[in-house]
Design an enzyme around this catalytic site. Structure first.
Site, short mmCIF file in Angstrom:
data_model
loop_
_atom_site.label_atom_id
_atom_site.label_comp_id
_atom_site.label_asym_id
_atom_site.label_seq_id
_atom_site.Cartn_x
_atom_site.Cartn_y
_atom_site.Cartn_z
N HIS A 13 0.82 -1.21 0.00
CA HIS A 13 0.00 0.00 0.00
C HIS A 13 0.86 1.26 0.00
O HIS A 13 0.33 2.37 -0.22
CB HIS A 13 -0.93 0.00 1.22
CG HIS A 13 -2.19 0.77 1.01
ND1 HIS A 13 -2.44 1.52 -0.13
CD2 HIS A 13 -3.31 0.92 1.79
CE1 HIS A 13 -3.60 2.09 -0.04
NE2 HIS A 13 -4.16 1.75 1.12
N ASP A 34 -2.27 2.12 -4.62
CA ASP A 34 -3.50 2.54 -3.96
C ASP A 34 -4.60 1.52 -4.21
O ASP A 34 -4.50 0.67 -5.11
CB ASP A 34 -3.94 3.91 -4.47
CG ASP A 34 -2.96 5.01 -4.11
OD1 ASP A 34 -2.31 4.87 -3.04
OD2 ASP A 34 -2.83 5.99 -4.87
#
Length: 476
Positions: free
Chosen positions: A447, A451
């Site tokens: 992450h 995204d």
């Protein structure tokens, strides 16, 4: 041993010397003793019957006694002379030429040592050239140690579990079979006898009488102990632990330790997040069922589901190139190639071979490469180069019956796709509830770099391609 042969001659006006021979290597026959020349330290062959009154070759040549050319020719004729310029050093050979050493081969650029896992042969066994006699386990692969010559295993000079490096000698091979030690029957019997428990000691008359006299108090003690132990057994404050005899301690293999280290590093480094989706496998399974016979007839390999998911993942990586990228310090490295890693579970641990340039392959080439790499992985013959690199990993836990999981990223990649088992479930299609073969798919991603938007779009692309493979032909 190098022997320089020269003749000296004297004249009335002085002395001069000239070299009559060249440098030779003297091969000493078996059974002939040797002595050391005090002047040069060279080994001198001493034949007890070939030199007459001469005590040794140094006496013959260097001391000037009996130095006529005839004795020298007789001496040189009784020896095997080979010009030193023609001698070549043979790898692994010992001094007498009959024994050769089996050593650990080069294991790879990034591997400095390994663990001697097991011997495939026993002392005294017959081996052929390049036949594996032992296996060395490294962090990544298992490497065979092969016999350099045909012969018999004389002895092992290393033990299983030892840490060995490239060039370490582990065994001695006798080409002729001489000096092979065989286990005598008496030794085998003694070993088996030593493993048996010793017989109970013979009791004397006094010892036989003592238990009888003490029999009455011995009977009373177990009653008191059992009565006192009854409340302890039911006590919740003192749990009863299993005895140590019911536990086994086994050292971790190098491959297992390497996998554990990498997975823990991945967990500590990446900000991992997993997103899920489900795929209707009806059309892909129908495609495989209709063309499987023609596919095997033309390409010689079965059409599986894995190639369809590889092609779908390639399409998803091309649409979302950030998933094929990786963080390097403060930079992002975008890869303009697609190397798909396929996670393969083996009896020795998890390995991840790589399909190079998968984006340039068709279905048949992908299936052939997967079958080849999976076979090598299960046989333990896969090389380090075949597992190095990779930009994206696919793990198929469905072959073991996994319904849902969250796979862990394979460093230094940034994402991994998890496939699962196909289960027939009721699905609403066109307003009707009908049974459909469904599969859950999962994408674990870093992450820090990726995204949720890109991750969801990637899984949606895989879902669209698998549910309608015609999209690959039309590139839509």
């Amino acid at each position: 041993m190098i022997l320089n042969i020269a003749r000296r001659r004297a004249s009335a006006g002085g002395s001069s010397s000239s070299i009559l021979g060249q440098s030779f290597r003297v091969v000493r026959p078996a059974g002939i003793p040797a002595r050391i020349c005090p002047a040069s330290g060279d080994e001198i062959v001493h034949h007890p019957r070939g030199f007459g009154h001469a005590r040794n070759l140094y006496h013959l040549i260097f001391m000037g006694r009996s130095t006529s050319m005839r004795p020298i020719r007789e001496v040189m004729g009784s020896l095997q002379l080979v010009p030193s310029m023609q001698i070549q050093n043979r790898l692994f050979s010992s001094e007498n030429g009959n024994l050769v050493d089996a050593v650990v081969p080069f294991m790879g650029e990034s591997i400095s040592d390994g663990t001697l896992a097991k011997f495939l042969k026993n002392p005294g066994d017959r081996v052929e050239v390049d036949e594996p006699i032992a296996q060395v386990e490294t962090d990544k692969v298992t490497i065979d140690v092969a016999s350099p010559e045909a012969g018999f295993i004389q002895q092992f000079v290393a033990k299983e579990g030892d840490t060995v490096e490239p060039g370490t000698k582990i065994a001695v091979i006798s080409k002729s079979g001489e000096g092979i030690a065989h286990v005598a029957p008496s030794e085998t019997t003694s070993d088996s006898a030593s493993s048996r428990p010793p017989p109970p000691p013979v009791k004397s008359e006094e010892d036989k009488q003592k238990p009888k006299a003490e029999s009455s108090p011995v009977i009373e003690k177990p009653k008191k102990t059992s009565a006192a132990a009854a409340p302890t057994k039911g006590s919740a404050t003192e749990p009863q632990l299993p005895p140590k005899e019911r536990e086994r301690r086994v050292p971790m293999t190098r491959l297992r330790k390497r996998v554990a280290t990498r997975l823990k590093d991945s967990q500590n480094t990446f900000a991992m997040l997993t997103t899920f989706n489900e795929v209707d496998m009806t059309n892909l399974m129908k495609l495989r069922s209709e063309y499987k016979d023609a596919f095997v007839e033309k390409h010689g390999v079965k059409l599986g589901l894995m190639s369809g998911f590889v092609k779908a993942a390639i399409s998803g990586l091309q649409n979302q190139p950030i998933i094929n990228a990786v963080i390097d310090g403060d930079d992002i490295i975008y890869r303009d190639y697609i190397d798909i890693s396929i996670a393969v579970g083996t009896p020795k641990g998890l390995v991840v071979p790589v399909i190079r340039n998968a984006d340039k392959m068709n279905f048949a080439e992908i299936e052939k490469e997967i079958n080849t790499l999976a076979k090598k992985a299960n046989d333990g013959t896969i090389s380090i180069d075949e597992m190095a690199g990779g930009s994206f990993t696919i793990s198929n836990g469905g072959v073991y019956g996994s319904l849902l999981s969250t796979p862990i990223i394979n460093p230094p990649q940034s994402a991994i796709l998890g496939m699962h088992s196909i289960v027939t479930r009721p699905m609403v299609v066109g307003g009707d509830t009908i049974p459909r073969p469904m599969m859950y798919i999962a994408l674990t991603y870093d992450h820090r770099l990726i995204d949720g938007r890109e991750a969801v779009f990637f899984l949606r692309r895989i879902k669209d391609v698998v549910e309608d493979p015609r999209r690959l032909l039309l590139d839509i």
